[in-house]
Design an enzyme around this catalytic site. Sequence first.
Site, PDB file in Angstrom:
ATOM      1  CD  GLU A  93      -3.080   0.886   2.194  1.00  0.00           C
ATOM      2  OE1 GLU A  93      -3.289  -0.259   2.655  1.00  0.00           O
ATOM      3  OE2 GLU A  93      -3.801   1.864   2.458  1.00  0.00           O
TER       4      GLU A  93
ATOM      5  CD  GLU B  54      -7.372   6.158   6.503  1.00  0.00           C
ATOM      6  OE1 GLU B  54      -6.576   5.233   6.308  1.00  0.00           O
ATOM      7  OE2 GLU B  54      -7.274   7.290   5.989  1.00  0.00           O
TER       8      GLU B  54
ATOM      9  CG  ASP C  26      -2.538  10.734   5.345  1.00  0.00           C
ATOM     10  OD1 ASP C  26      -1.574  10.243   5.950  1.00  0.00           O
ATOM     11  OD2 ASP C  26      -3.235  10.107   4.536  1.00  0.00           O
TER      12      ASP C  26
ATOM     13  CD  GLU D 105      -0.633   8.115   0.891  1.00  0.00           C
ATOM     14  OE1 GLU D 105      -0.019   7.763   1.906  1.00  0.00           O
ATOM     15  OE2 GLU D 105      -1.877   8.147   0.821  1.00  0.00           O
TER      16      GLU D 105
END
Length: 738
Positions: free
Chosen positions: A203, A327, A401, A429
């Site tokens: 991920e 989440e 984040d 990310e």
Amino acid sequence: MAIGQYGQVAGVAARGVARRVRAVAVLLLALWVWLPAATARAEDGHDLWLRYRALPAAQADAGRAVAAALAAPDASPTQAATREELLRGLGGLFGGAPAMTARIDRDGVLVAGTPASSPVLAKLGLDLSALGDEGYLVRSLRIDGHAATVIAANSDIGVLYGAFHFLRLAQSGQSLSGLDVRETPKVKVRVLNHWDNLDRYVERGYAGQSIWDWHKLPGWLDPRYTDYARANASIGINGTVLNNVNTSAQMLTPQYLEKARALAGVLRPYGLKVYLSARFSAPIEIGGLQTADPLDPAVRRWWQAKADEIYRAIPDFGGFLVKANSEGQPGPQDYGRSHADGANMLAEALAPHGGIVMWRAFVYSHEEPDDRAKQAYSEFVPYDGRFAANVLVQVKNGAIDFQPREPFHPLFGAMPKTPLMMEFQITKEYLGFATHLAYLAPMYQEALQADTHARGPGSTVARVVDGSLEGHALTGMAGVANIGSDRNWSGSQFDQANWYAFGRLAWDPHADAAQIARDWTRMTFSTDPAVVTPIVDMMMGSREAVVDYMTPLGLHHLMGRGHHYGPAPWVEGGPRADWTSVYYHRADARGIGFDRSASGSNAVAQYAPAVAAQFGDIATVPEPFLLWFHHVPWDHRMASGRILWDELVHRYGRGVDYVASMRRTWAGLAGRIDAERHAEVAAFLAIQEQEAQWWRDASIAYFQTFSKRPLPKGEKLPPHPLAYYQSLQFPFAPGDGK
Ligand code: GCV
């Protein structure tokens, strides 16, 4: 085509094929002769910063004089690893490995060991008392009248760390005489967090598959695991969480624990403890219980038995990392219990074995409509002092984040009775995946050096993390790994620097990003100042450039939905407001930005009064955080004299220009860097420039629909209408959550 004709054509084709087969055979033969030599020289980045290529003659001669012989034990696996690394490193750097010796009967002996493992060191009686169990010293001295160098520590691991320090000095071309180095880590738990699934999907991973080949474990121990351990030990990382925080309970089954045991066996000699992400609902999913309520005695017994089972397999198991009630992950709140209840239950199971719990504070609720930036603080601060002694609360550097820039998380400094560990993201990310060159140490340093004012000026985040502010002994720093199965490990040559810098800053959160960049560059590319200076300069400005072309002036969370690739400030709708872009930028005809001041969500009130006052006032908030904390009119006058709209446009372009300048710098290094790595970096920089331009154009096209202002003079209009940027789709962008 008639059959005869076909036959004729076929015959010609057959002769052609035969000729081609002969040609291919000749080529293969040539390759067979040539390839071994060529691959031996190849530089594809696989060796990371531990390349140990031969130093220039003068440096090699000086090095050989200091380490002509080596006195180092190899009775334990760690001692053997240390000796092997020194022989490999010094042999490569100095053009020949040192001779092994047990006596100091000449100048130039390098002695490595502990007083228990090395008779020479035992006799020397050095004061190692302040070094603890991971520190080391590296010192030039005289032994029995001979010039010598010692690498000494209280433990084998300390000696290994010291050996890597000595090798770093040698490899980066620094003097090896007159050494007087004394190092101890300032943070206790220095871990990578792999967001790796058991099917090898990573991920937010941009470097191929997971390096953990779960299916072949425990039977096949890929040699890469050893190299992974070496690389981590070389920068002082002492633990690794093998599996994703969004984890399957399968990880805790005997089948997978056996695989983890095998990995632990490879990593142990290098000082790396294995940790696992634990799924909170595992007692139901793999334990056959009806509940995972942390106050249920059967659930507590299940975790205790599970901990006992793990420690039977892995006696030095580090502990659990947990993402709970975040989440969609299960957690104690599913049973009306608190984060402290959940963490303490696991802590109790691990405590008899010396294990710890790293309980993540990355939480924001489905039910809670409050500003997402405020929620972790609201949920955790009431539990300050209620966590067990072996719990670390793991806090991301910022409250949203891992954005290209965030102000420090307000939890730092707000939970004095609880040790908080830092969580940085190494994988990019939100900073351009693998292809954008963004050196992250300046971002880490910015967060670490931020002043929480929790106990007055000087209460930096680094002092919260290293425990010195509140006197915590249990301290930690985690980095979300950027490691995968790609030959170059991290997806790009320069992303290796982020892994490297994370380790160095976890060892010492007060270390300097530029110095780390210099060390990495010297080890990774060259010690030639004509190479080092431009590369380090380029690296040091690279993260700011990403901020400029993606999210200038405090904008955040404007990327593509789900995969997070590319610009998408227009994202709205969907399952929840705080997963959209419009929630964060709030652009309208009046202006842009999220009002978190007292007139808005009042998130500023979560900081200490001095910080809240600074951030909460549009006149004093630092410009990099302007739109994080305020909704600002388009014609607001900025420090530059430009109005906000013009400044935004200027910053977008400045970011693109920086990337263009990195391309020029890199092109100028052709011939000074091996061709393979040079070409890869050049190609990635070209991609980065295109994508930076795309971010700039799409963002300007979109925000102009609100500002309704012309572009400042000299600024180019986006080449496409907004609808074009909005139409772009990337269904297979890598790393998406599954
Ligand atoms: C592992 C962000 C990422 C998720 C990640 C999550 C977390 O939301 O996009 O992929 O999940 O952070 O840190 O838990």
